[in-house]
Design an enzyme around this catalytic site. Sequence first.
Site, PDB file in Angstrom:
ATOM      1  N   ARG A  89       0.826  -1.195   0.000  1.00 64.46           N
ATOM      2  CA  ARG A  89       0.000   0.000   0.000  1.00 64.46           C
ATOM      3  C   ARG A  89       0.871   1.261   0.000  1.00 64.46           C
ATOM      4  NH1 ARG A  89      -4.766  -0.965   2.459  1.00 64.46           N
ATOM      5  NH2 ARG A  89      -3.702  -2.261   3.981  1.00 64.46           N
ATOM      6  N   TYR A  90       1.953   1.234   0.777  1.00 65.74           N
ATOM      7  CA  TYR A  90       2.857   2.380   0.892  1.00 65.74           C
ATOM      8  C   TYR A  90       4.129   2.034   0.117  1.00 65.74           C
ATOM      9  CZ  TYR A  90      -0.181   3.055   4.959  1.00 65.74           C
ATOM     10  OH  TYR A  90      -1.254   3.189   5.785  1.00 65.74           O
ATOM     11  N   ARG A  93       7.095   0.000   2.197  1.00 60.67           N
ATOM     12  CA  ARG A  93       6.862  -1.155   3.070  1.00 60.67           C
ATOM     13  C   ARG A  93       5.756  -2.046   2.530  1.00 60.67           C
ATOM     14  NH1 ARG A  93       3.946   3.236   6.583  1.00 60.67           N
ATOM     15  NH2 ARG A  93       4.897   4.417   4.934  1.00 60.67           N
ATOM     16  N   CYS A 102      -4.854 -17.539  13.980  1.00 60.73           N
ATOM     17  CA  CYS A 102      -4.484 -16.779  15.178  1.00 60.73           C
ATOM     18  C   CYS A 102      -4.685 -17.682  16.393  1.00 60.73           C
ATOM     19  CB  CYS A 102      -5.378 -15.554  15.328  1.00 60.73           C
ATOM     20  SG  CYS A 102      -5.213 -14.364  13.986  1.00 60.73           S
ATOM     21  N   CYS A 106     -10.420 -12.428  17.769  1.00 63.43           N
ATOM     22  CA  CYS A 106     -10.984 -11.249  18.425  1.00 63.43           C
ATOM     23  C   CYS A 106     -12.305 -10.917  17.735  1.00 63.43           C
ATOM     24  CB  CYS A 106     -10.006 -10.090  18.298  1.00 63.43           C
ATOM     25  SG  CYS A 106      -8.349 -10.545  18.843  1.00 63.43           S
ATOM     26  N   CYS A 109     -12.171  -8.156  15.026  1.00 61.46           N
ATOM     27  CA  CYS A 109     -11.042  -8.186  14.087  1.00 61.46           C
ATOM     28  C   CYS A 109     -11.382  -7.546  12.740  1.00 61.46           C
ATOM     29  CB  CYS A 109     -10.616  -9.631  13.850  1.00 61.46           C
ATOM     30  SG  CYS A 109      -9.276  -9.762  12.659  1.00 61.46           S
ATOM     31  N   ARG A 111      -9.808  -8.128  10.047  1.00 59.24           N
ATOM     32  CA  ARG A 111      -9.626  -9.122   8.972  1.00 59.24           C
ATOM     33  C   ARG A 111     -10.487 -10.354   9.244  1.00 59.24           C
ATOM     34  NH1 ARG A 111      -3.664  -7.985   8.863  1.00 59.24           N
ATOM     35  NH2 ARG A 111      -3.507  -6.307   7.347  1.00 59.24           N
ATOM     36  N   ASP A 270     -12.239  -0.312  13.020  1.00 51.56           N
ATOM     37  CA  ASP A 270     -12.539  -0.350  11.580  1.00 51.56           C
ATOM     38  C   ASP A 270     -13.997  -0.756  11.343  1.00 51.56           C
ATOM     39  OD1 ASP A 270      -9.932   0.304  10.518  1.00 51.56           O
ATOM     40  OD2 ASP A 270      -9.275  -1.592  11.395  1.00 51.56           O
ATOM     41  N   ASP A 307      -7.559   3.867   9.913  1.00 52.49           N
ATOM     42  CA  ASP A 307      -7.173   3.263   8.640  1.00 52.49           C
ATOM     43  C   ASP A 307      -8.326   3.530   7.676  1.00 52.49           C
ATOM     44  OD1 ASP A 307      -5.399   1.742   7.081  1.00 52.49           O
ATOM     45  OD2 ASP A 307      -4.963   0.516   8.846  1.00 52.49           O
ATOM     46  N   LYS A 314      -3.343   4.798   6.698  1.00 50.17           N
ATOM     47  CA  LYS A 314      -3.571   5.269   8.071  1.00 50.17           C
ATOM     48  C   LYS A 314      -3.394   6.787   8.141  1.00 50.17           C
ATOM     49  CE  LYS A 314      -1.963   1.347  10.699  1.00 50.17           C
ATOM     50  NZ  LYS A 314      -1.564   0.619   9.480  1.00 50.17           N
TER      51      LYS A 314
HETATM   52  S1  SF4 Z   1      -7.169  -8.852  15.732  1.00 48.86           S
HETATM   53 FE1  SF4 Z   1      -7.587 -10.358  14.128  1.00 48.86          FE
HETATM   54  S2  SF4 Z   1      -5.563 -10.821  13.261  1.00 48.86           S
HETATM   55 FE2  SF4 Z   1      -5.230  -9.867  15.284  1.00 48.86          FE
HETATM   56  S3  SF4 Z   1      -5.117 -11.597  16.747  1.00 48.86           S
HETATM   57 FE3  SF4 Z   1      -7.236 -10.862  16.736  1.00 48.86          FE
HETATM   58  S4  SF4 Z   1      -8.232 -12.205  15.236  1.00 48.86           S
HETATM   59 FE4  SF4 Z   1      -6.039 -12.374  14.849  1.00 48.86          FE
END
Ligand code: SF4
Length: 349
Positions: A89-90, A93, A102, A106, A109, A111, A270, A307, A314
């Site tokens: 994206r940048y 990097r 994971c 979460c 999340c 993603r 997000d 973001d 960001k």
């Molecule tokens: S925020 Fe998303 S990518 Fe990060 S640890 Fe939690 S579930 Fe995994």
Amino acid sequence: MTRTLRQPAEIIAAGLAPPGRAAEIAAVARRYAVAITPDMAKLITGDAAGDPIARQFVPQAQELATAPEDLADPIGDHAFSPVKGIVHRYPDRVLLMPHHACAVYCRFCFRREDVGPQGESLNRAELAAALDYIRARPEIWEVILTGGDPLLLSPRRIAAIVRALDAIPHLGVIRFHTRLPIVEPKRIGAALVKALAAAKAVYVVIHANHPRELTPQARAACARLVRAGIPLLSQSVLLRGVNDDAAILAALFRGLVAMRVKPYYLHHPDLAPGTGHFRLSLGEGQALMRRLRGRVSGLCQPNYVLDLPGGHGKVPVGPCYAEPDEEAGSWRIEDLAGRRHDYPPRGEV
Ligand code: SF4
């Protein structure tokens, strides 16, 4: 409890939610990945509505409700992925995402549509192609391993990736984004720490959202990384019902700094699908940042960032304390008490 809870029945049996919520949790689990490590389960002392740790990991019915502004790819990763496993994206990097698993999932999340135990890892040829992409572009200075949690890979695979990146002359920094030192600290063992050794600078950015996550075990895991000479930074997500309180944020950031972890980013939440119940307004986030300024040391102040959807990157969205006074050709600066001052001063200071 010795193993990660993945099934709704296990969550109920562990007492993390009442039996009456079994159907709700099962419905969410059919849509999004679920995992709660024993370290995080131990910290849960109430239900998902009121306990900041339960709220982060125990599924809730609100996750099945999508709002008009929700986006499946909230920060536009997909549009910037030139080869599998790379997001560019940048200019200087890239993200390198070797897999999508994971240790915990979460509930907020960004993603969440991509991560999960069923998510594909890069196979040998795909990883080689991703590394070739980096090798071929001298403008790339930093590689950020993320995903998924890159430290969940075996130390052997991590060492192989670090070695390959370390050998690319134009790279200056190899950065890992991980939740592992917090959510499953015992996995930060000697073999994993050794796998991170490189001639280039290797940074580890840990993810923590509430001071209760900074357990003695998490502190010890971070200390093992620090002792190996690895600089540690943190990122946190501003979440309603978890850390939307200046005293909690102050305790979190002070706790991190005391562990030799510099708070780096506080992310505005997000627009991930089914996460509206975690969102605050930008105004609420700025008000919290204002309350932190002056209350805690500058070392404990992360950058409050958004973001932008669509892959626009960001942007710092913290409060602004300076505005130009065009007529006078000077500035109006707000101090910690909210009083405004001319700069340079016009009269007595
Ligand atoms: S925020 Fe998303 S990518 Fe990060 S640890 Fe939690 S579930 Fe995994």
